[in-house]
Structures are given as structure tokens and as C-alpha cells.
Design a protein around this motif. Structure first.
Motif, PDB file in Angstrom:
ATOM      1  N   THR A 180       0.839  -1.197   0.000  1.00  0.00           N
ATOM      2  CA  THR A 180       0.000   0.000   0.000  1.00  0.00           C
ATOM      3  C   THR A 180       0.875   1.249   0.000  1.00  0.00           C
ATOM      4  O   THR A 180       2.071   1.197   0.294  1.00  0.00           O
ATOM      5  N   ALA A 181       0.274   2.375  -0.305  1.00  0.00           N
ATOM      6  CA  ALA A 181       1.007   3.643  -0.297  1.00  0.00           C
ATOM      7  C   ALA A 181       1.565   3.935   1.096  1.00  0.00           C
ATOM      8  O   ALA A 181       2.700   4.407   1.242  1.00  0.00           O
ATOM      9  N   ARG A 182       0.788   3.645   2.122  1.00  0.00           N
ATOM     10  CA  ARG A 182       1.230   3.886   3.497  1.00  0.00           C
ATOM     11  C   ARG A 182       2.455   3.017   3.829  1.00  0.00           C
ATOM     12  O   ARG A 182       3.429   3.497   4.422  1.00  0.00           O
ATOM     13  N   GLN A 183       2.405   1.744   3.454  1.00  0.00           N
ATOM     14  CA  GLN A 183       3.528   0.838   3.735  1.00  0.00           C
ATOM     15  C   GLN A 183       4.792   1.274   3.008  1.00  0.00           C
ATOM     16  O   GLN A 183       5.890   1.261   3.567  1.00  0.00           O
ATOM     17  N   TRP A 184       4.653   1.668   1.756  1.00  0.00           N
ATOM     18  CA  TRP A 184       5.807   2.071   0.950  1.00  0.00           C
ATOM     19  C   TRP A 184       6.446   3.341   1.509  1.00  0.00           C
ATOM     20  O   TRP A 184       7.668   3.468   1.562  1.00  0.00           O
ATOM     21  N   THR A 185       5.609   4.263   1.960  1.00  0.00           N
ATOM     22  CA  THR A 185       6.129   5.509   2.521  1.00  0.00           C
ATOM     23  C   THR A 185       6.774   5.285   3.888  1.00  0.00           C
ATOM     24  O   THR A 185       7.818   5.873   4.202  1.00  0.00           O
ATOM     25  N   ALA A 186       6.174   4.416   4.696  1.00  0.00           N
ATOM     26  CA  ALA A 186       6.650   4.217   6.068  1.00  0.00           C
ATOM     27  C   ALA A 186       7.937   3.408   6.135  1.00  0.00           C
ATOM     28  O   ALA A 186       8.838   3.705   6.931  1.00  0.00           O
ATOM     29  N   ASP A 187       8.041   2.347   5.319  1.00  0.00           N
ATOM     30  CA  ASP A 187       9.199   1.452   5.431  1.00  0.00           C
ATOM     31  C   ASP A 187       9.435   0.746   4.102  1.00  0.00           C
ATOM     32  O   ASP A 187       9.017  -0.394   3.892  1.00  0.00           O
ATOM     33  N   ARG A 188      10.115   1.445   3.218  1.00  0.00           N
ATOM     34  CA  ARG A 188      10.376   0.901   1.891  1.00  0.00           C
ATOM     35  C   ARG A 188      11.219  -0.377   1.965  1.00  0.00           C
ATOM     36  O   ARG A 188      10.980  -1.343   1.224  1.00  0.00           O
ATOM     37  N   ASP A 193      11.874  -6.275   1.320  1.00  0.00           N
ATOM     38  CA  ASP A 193      12.237  -7.548   1.944  1.00  0.00           C
ATOM     39  C   ASP A 193      11.113  -8.573   1.776  1.00  0.00           C
ATOM     40  O   ASP A 193      11.356  -9.738   1.443  1.00  0.00           O
ATOM     41  N   ARG A 194       9.864  -8.142   1.992  1.00  0.00           N
ATOM     42  CA  ARG A 194       8.726  -9.047   1.815  1.00  0.00           C
ATOM     43  C   ARG A 194       8.650  -9.556   0.385  1.00  0.00           C
ATOM     44  O   ARG A 194       8.453 -10.746   0.129  1.00  0.00           O
ATOM     45  N   VAL A 195       8.801  -8.642  -0.540  1.00  0.00           N
ATOM     46  CA  VAL A 195       8.721  -9.007  -1.948  1.00  0.00           C
ATOM     47  C   VAL A 195       9.880  -9.919  -2.341  1.00  0.00           C
ATOM     48  O   VAL A 195       9.723 -10.850  -3.146  1.00  0.00           O
ATOM     49  N   LYS A 237      -1.239   1.753  -4.904  1.00  0.00           N
ATOM     50  CA  LYS A 237      -1.199   0.394  -4.355  1.00  0.00           C
ATOM     51  C   LYS A 237      -0.647  -0.556  -5.420  1.00  0.00           C
ATOM     52  O   LYS A 237      -1.060  -0.497  -6.586  1.00  0.00           O
ATOM     53  N   VAL A 238       0.277  -1.422  -5.002  1.00  0.00           N
ATOM     54  CA  VAL A 238       0.994  -2.288  -5.942  1.00  0.00           C
ATOM     55  C   VAL A 238       0.842  -3.738  -5.503  1.00  0.00           C
ATOM     56  O   VAL A 238       0.813  -4.046  -4.303  1.00  0.00           O
ATOM     57  N   VAL A 239       0.750  -4.616  -6.476  1.00  0.00           N
ATOM     58  CA  VAL A 239       0.777  -6.059  -6.231  1.00  0.00           C
ATOM     59  C   VAL A 239       1.992  -6.638  -6.936  1.00  0.00           C
ATOM     60  O   VAL A 239       2.268  -6.308  -8.095  1.00  0.00           O
ATOM     61  N   VAL A 240       2.732  -7.498  -6.223  1.00  0.00           N
ATOM     62  CA  VAL A 240       3.890  -8.173  -6.801  1.00  0.00           C
ATOM     63  C   VAL A 240       3.602  -9.671  -6.782  1.00  0.00           C
ATOM     64  O   VAL A 240       3.339 -10.249  -5.721  1.00  0.00           O
ATOM     65  N   GLU A 241       3.641 -10.289  -7.947  1.00  0.00           N
ATOM     66  CA  GLU A 241       3.297 -11.699  -8.082  1.00  0.00           C
ATOM     67  C   GLU A 241       4.529 -12.517  -8.463  1.00  0.00           C
ATOM     68  O   GLU A 241       5.326 -12.099  -9.317  1.00  0.00           O
ATOM     69  N   ALA A 242       4.661 -13.669  -7.832  1.00  0.00           N
ATOM     70  CA  ALA A 242       5.746 -14.576  -8.195  1.00  0.00           C
ATOM     71  C   ALA A 242       5.553 -15.047  -9.628  1.00  0.00           C
ATOM     72  O   ALA A 242       4.431 -15.329 -10.057  1.00  0.00           O
TER      73      ALA A 242
END
Length: 384
Positions: A180-188, A193-195, A237-242
Motif C-alpha cells: 500500500t502507499a502507506r507501507q511504501w512511505t513508512a518502510d520501503r 524484503d517481503r517481496v 497500491k501495488v501487487v507483486v506476483e511470483a
């Protein structure tokens, strides 16, 4: 036209035809694709049965009365992409639920009526059209419309919540992460790392866009952050797919009046053929005619074909779909099926995969348009 939220009560104009407002363009990055979709529909619709009112929506959101012949000339292969420009006069809906009347207003001029319409065909892709927003407005007005309702449109537009619904329904979904935008701004760094745990390659996508807009295939960890920023140009908002090794199979779903279940077309396979495209991107879909081909029916074992058709209907029902949808799968070398996504307003030009799959199944483009409009007229607006 008087207020009516009941199915099957469409009135006819003075010449006996059903009046159809065709909406296209819109505020999303898929504006041009929507224009070309409208061109295909306007060229194919049965004019003896339907009186068409073409309404373009500019990128700023203005509704504009369009010339029918000009819309039919829209294409993606003529250089500049087609677009709806802002105009002096604006099309608006008449106040009050159930009036179904369209008005043309301009500064310093009295409103001019375009008359009432019986049904709306919203040929809009992406946010502000395919995501439940237009659908909600039409529900408030009590106007019948083609396609999915508010909830299905919203869920089908958001690839994150779409997958949550699929998983809850027990449907097969590949590994993914959302940012989410909030997650990306708070802790890129935490997001990266999750991705990173998904491995490589991955596909980085805007969560709420289509037509392969803003999608990047990433094979190098150093390129991941830039790919996320590219997707964020289309959606915060972004989705990353394997990445999944498998053939890309699609299946078209067409609703039927209740209590009959929806039906699924023969599955088709997308083959990216020219070596210039690493996946089925925007250019391969709409511009480079030699880049990709549809094989329909796909060369699959009979059991796989039957399972795809069954899963397509189950996917449609999982999101409470209505009208039409296209369900995209991966078919792995091991014979597994993984659902990639559902599109509640798939590409609908005559050469788009959805109409082509139905043509191969026995329903041609004009008949498909007719069936969708009949479906819209046969159902009520509001809770159903």
C-alpha cells in the motif's frame, strides 16, 4: 421514461428501438483502449434494434456527446491514441432516480434533452469505470446497465482483494505480496524484503489497472524498486506476483438469467510470438498485431479444458459476477491450474480475446452484444 427498477420493462423510442447509452473513454490510463472498444461495439451493434447514444468521458471526467461516425473510426494503429477532449457542452443525468433522461448543458444556454435511455453499456476499463464507481451511480439512478455490479466490479478491479476472495473460496492462487502507499512511505526496505521472499522473476503490477499498464517483469533485484515506482505511477497500491512457469490460458464467461448458471467459452491460449515481448504487454495486446496470437480452442487435454471452464464459472460466482468476465489462468507443466485474475469488463474490441473465444464457441460479436444488453434489461437495479 417513468421510474422502473423491475426487469424486462424497457420502453421503446418512437421508432420502437431500445435506446442504449454507450459510455467510453474515462479517467484511467486505459482511456484509449476504452475508445477503441466503443468503436468496435458501435460498428457491430444491430441498428435496427438499438438506437445508440454515444457518450465519451474525457480524462478530466467530463461527459461529452460524441459523433457516432467519429467514434467508429477510433483505432490504436493510426499513430496518436484516440482520446475524448473536453468540450463546451456537458452531458448530465436528469435529477431524480428513475428518469433515465440525459441532458446537454452549456454555460449561458438552456439545457437540451437527449431523451431517456433504456440501458447503459459502460465500456470503461480501469478506475472510475470498471471499479464500481460508474456502477454505483447507475444504481442510484435506477438505470439498467451491462456488466458486473458495484461489489463485483470493485473486487475484480483490485488484484489484492481479488486474490483474498479467491483464496477464501478455495480457488488456486499463486504467491503474491501487496504494497500500500502507506507501507511504501513508512518502510520501503521492509516492503522490498517481503517481496524479495517471492524469488525471481516477479511481475510488479498496479493493483487497480488493466491492459498491462504499468507492469514490469523483474529478473534482477536491483530493478525491483524502480519497477514498483513505475507501477505506482498508475496506482499508489501495488501487487507483486511470483513468476509462474506455465502457459497463459484464458476463458470467457457469459452470464445467463437466473436461476441458470453462467456459461464458459472454450479456453484460448495467448502465444507471444515475435520475440520482442517478454510477456503479454500493452504493445502485444493492442498495437503490434504480429506480437501475439490466440489459439482457441487451446490445445489441452480434455480434462484440463473441462476443469478450466468449471473454474472460470466458479471464479465468476466467487466475486458475484454479472454480465461478462474473462478469467486468466496459468497451466503449469505439471498440469496444475492457477488463477491469475478476473476481468469484469475485459477488452471488447472485435479482435479482443473475449469476443474471439465466444466466436470460437459459437456466439459471434453482434450476438454477444445483443445477449449482454438483454441480460442487463432482464435484471433489476438495486439489491438483487
Amino acid at each position: 421514461m417513468t421510474d422502473s427498477a423491475q426487469p424486462g420493462t424497457a420502453t421503446r423510442g418512437q421508432d420502437g428501438r431500445i435506446r442504449v447509452a454507450v459510455l467510453f473513454g474515462g479517467r484511467s490510463s486505459e482511456h484509449a483502449v476504452s475508445c477503441v472498444t466503443a468503436a468496435g461495439v458501435l460498428r457491430a451493434i444491430d441498428r435496427d434494434r438499438y438506437d445508440v447514444v454515444p457518450i465519451g468521458i474525457s480524462r478530466s471526467g467530463q461527459w461529452v456527446q460524441m459523433d457516432d461516425a467519429r467514434v467508429q473510426a477510433f483505432s490504436l494503429d493510426g499513430g496518436a491514441l484516440p482520446a475524448i477532449e473536453d468540450a463546451h457542452a456537458t452531458v448530465v443525468t436528469a435529477p431524480g432516480a428513475g428518469s433515465h433522461e440525459l441532458l446537454v448543458t452549456a454555460p449561458g444556454e438552456p439545457p437540451r434533452s437527449l431523451g431517456a435511455v433504456d440501458v447503459v453499456f459502460p465500456l470503461l476499463h480501469g478506475p472510475f469505470g470498471e471499479d464500481g464507481t460508474i456502477q454505483g451511480m447507475l444504481e442510484l439512478l435506477g438505470v439498467p446497465y451491462v456488466g458486473a455490479g458495484v461489489l463485483a466490479s470493485a473486487v475484480g478491479m483490485d488484484k489484492d482483494f481479488m486474490k483474498v476472495v479467491f483464496e477464501h473460496a478455495g480457488l488456486p492462487v499463486g504467491p503474491y505480496e501487496s504494497i500500500t502507499a502507506r507501507q511504501w512511505t513508512a518502510d520501503r526496505a521492509a516492503c522490498l524484503d517481503r517481496v524479495g521472499r517471492l524469488g525471481l522473476p516477479v511481475f510488479v503490477k498496479p493493483a487497480r489497472a488493466g491492459s498491462s499498464m504499468g507492469i514490469t517483469r523483474v529478473t534482477d533485484p536491483a530493478a525491483l524498486e524502480a519497477a514498483i515506482e513505475t507501477a505506482r505511477e498508475h496506482d499508489p497500491k501495488v501487487v507483486v506476483e511470483a513468476g509462474i512457469v506455465g502457459r497463459e490460458i484464458e476463458c470467457a464467461v457469459l452470464d445467463r438469467p437466473s436461476p441458470e448458471r453462467p456459461m464458459a467459452s472454450l479456453p484460448g491460449e495467448i502465444v507471444v510470438a515475435d520475440g520482442q515481448h517478454t510477456f503479454y504487454d500493452f504493445e502485444a495486446k493492442y498495437v503490434d498485431v504480429a506480437a501475439a496470437a490466440l489459439s482457441c480452442p487451446a490445445d489441452l487435454p480434455a480434462e484440463a479444458t473441462a476443469r478450466i471452464r468449471q473454474l472460470a464459472v466458479e471464479t465468476f460466482e466467487a466475486v458475484a459476477g454479472e454480465g461478462l468476465s474473462r478469467v486468466d489462468f496459468f497451466y503449469t507443466p505439471e498440469g496444475d491450474l492457477i488463477i491469475n485474475e478476473i476481468n469484469t469488463m475485459p477488452g471488447f474490441t472485435p479482435i479482443s480475446m473475449y469476443p474471439q473465444m465466444w466466436a470460437a464457441t459459437g456466439i459471434d460479436y453482434p450476438e454477444l452484444i445483443d445477449r449482454l444488453l438483454e441480460l442487463a434489461l432482464s435484471r433489476s437495479t438495486g439489491l438483487r
